[in-house]
Design a protein around this motif. Structure first.
Motif, short mmCIF file in Angstrom:
data_model
loop_
_atom_site.label_atom_id
_atom_site.label_comp_id
_atom_site.label_asym_id
_atom_site.label_seq_id
_atom_site.Cartn_x
_atom_site.Cartn_y
_atom_site.Cartn_z
N MET A 1 37.79 30.00 55.73
CA MET A 1 38.28 29.72 54.46
C MET A 1 37.19 29.60 53.89
O MET A 1 35.84 28.89 53.87
CB MET A 1 38.76 28.71 54.96
N ILE A 2 37.45 30.78 52.75
CA ILE A 2 36.17 30.70 51.51
C ILE A 2 36.65 29.44 50.65
O ILE A 2 37.77 29.99 49.90
CB ILE A 2 36.07 32.32 51.20
N LYS A 3 35.68 28.78 50.17
CA LYS A 3 36.13 28.21 49.31
C LYS A 3 35.51 28.09 48.23
O LYS A 3 34.10 28.91 47.98
CB LYS A 3 35.32 26.99 49.25
N ILE A 4 36.38 28.90 47.31
CA ILE A 4 36.02 28.95 45.35
C ILE A 4 35.97 27.96 44.49
O ILE A 4 36.55 27.01 44.33
CB ILE A 4 36.40 30.38 45.55
N LEU A 5 34.98 27.86 44.28
CA LEU A 5 34.51 26.77 42.64
C LEU A 5 34.64 27.42 41.72
O LEU A 5 33.39 28.70 41.37
CB LEU A 5 33.11 25.75 43.08
N LEU A 6 35.48 27.32 40.73
CA LEU A 6 36.05 28.58 38.99
C LEU A 6 35.89 27.15 38.15
O LEU A 6 36.13 26.57 38.51
CB LEU A 6 37.48 28.95 39.00
N ILE A 7 34.70 28.36 37.23
CA ILE A 7 35.01 27.34 36.43
C ILE A 7 35.07 27.91 35.12
O ILE A 7 34.72 28.81 35.16
CB ILE A 7 32.91 26.94 36.30
N ASP A 8 35.38 27.28 34.74
CA ASP A 8 36.91 27.65 33.27
C ASP A 8 36.26 26.48 32.08
O ASP A 8 36.54 25.83 32.45
CB ASP A 8 38.00 28.06 33.62
N HIS A 9 36.18 27.02 30.92
CA HIS A 9 36.43 26.77 29.45
C HIS A 9 37.97 26.02 29.06
O HIS A 9 37.30 24.83 28.70
CB HIS A 9 35.78 27.05 28.49
N ALA A 10 38.69 26.28 29.74
CA ALA A 10 40.00 25.54 29.25
C ALA A 10 40.33 25.44 31.12
O ALA A 10 40.61 25.54 31.88
CB ALA A 10 40.74 26.60 28.75
N PRO A 11 41.06 23.55 31.21
CA PRO A 11 41.60 23.19 32.53
C PRO A 11 43.29 24.06 32.21
O PRO A 11 43.94 23.53 31.28
CB PRO A 11 41.92 22.09 32.29
N ARG A 12 43.14 24.72 33.50
CA ARG A 12 44.61 25.84 33.29
C ARG A 12 44.66 26.01 35.14
O ARG A 12 43.39 25.81 35.94
CB ARG A 12 44.66 26.88 33.08
N PRO A 13 45.80 26.28 35.50
CA PRO A 13 45.83 26.62 37.17
C PRO A 13 45.18 27.77 37.78
O PRO A 13 45.42 28.41 36.73
CB PRO A 13 47.37 26.54 37.03
N ALA A 14 44.93 28.11 38.58
CA ALA A 14 43.86 28.76 38.75
C ALA A 14 44.92 30.28 39.60
O ALA A 14 44.45 31.06 40.60
CB ALA A 14 42.99 28.44 39.82
N GLN A 15 46.26 30.18 39.08
CA GLN A 15 46.67 31.50 39.50
C GLN A 15 46.48 32.55 38.97
O GLN A 15 46.53 33.81 39.95
CB GLN A 15 48.12 30.84 39.34
N SER A 16 46.20 32.89 37.85
CA SER A 16 45.60 34.37 37.54
C SER A 16 44.31 34.77 38.96
O SER A 16 43.79 35.91 39.28
CB SER A 16 45.07 34.18 36.51
N VAL A 17 43.51 34.11 39.35
CA VAL A 17 42.36 34.25 40.37
C VAL A 17 43.10 34.51 41.34
O VAL A 17 42.48 35.27 41.87
CB VAL A 17 41.24 33.24 40.25
N ARG A 18 43.68 33.47 42.06
CA ARG A 18 43.99 33.47 42.75
C ARG A 18 44.79 34.80 43.33
O ARG A 18 45.39 35.55 44.42
CB ARG A 18 45.01 32.45 43.18
N ALA A 19 45.91 35.22 42.19
CA ALA A 19 46.48 36.33 42.59
C ALA A 19 45.30 37.93 42.47
O ALA A 19 45.99 38.94 43.26
CB ALA A 19 47.50 36.18 40.91
N LEU A 20 44.37 37.59 41.79
CA LEU A 20 43.67 38.69 41.67
C LEU A 20 42.40 38.95 42.61
O LEU A 20 42.38 40.03 43.49
CB LEU A 20 42.16 38.61 40.96
N LEU A 21 42.35 37.45 44.18
CA LEU A 21 42.18 37.17 44.94
C LEU A 21 43.15 38.08 46.48
O LEU A 21 42.33 37.79 46.90
CB LEU A 21 41.20 36.13 45.47
#
Length: 64
Positions: A1-21
């Motif tokens: 399993m690859i663990k990714i830390l997503l740093i984003d200025h606005a707290p929001r679900p990371a669905q867009s990153v998950r969809a991309l990956l």
């Protein structure tokens, strides 16, 4: 399993990153999204992540 830390200025679900990956052949991915400076710092200091993606102007740059 690859663990990714997503740093984003606005707290929001990371669905867009998950969809991309999701199209990658890397296997299982776990994305943890953080936005506050303390969460970012704790994420870095924990050494629990394989990859860090920074989508932030203020907190990301302040950390570096």
């Amino acid at each position: 399993m690859i663990k990714i830390l997503l740093i984003d200025h606005a707290p929001r679900p990371a669905q867009s990153v998950r969809a991309l990956l999701s199209g990658s052949s890397t296997g299982d991915l776990k994305v943890h999204s953080v936005s506050s400076y303390r969460e970012i710092l704790n994420g870095f200091l924990s050494n629990a992540y394989d990859v860090c993606l920074i989508d932030s102007l203020n907190n990301g740059l302040k950390l570096f």
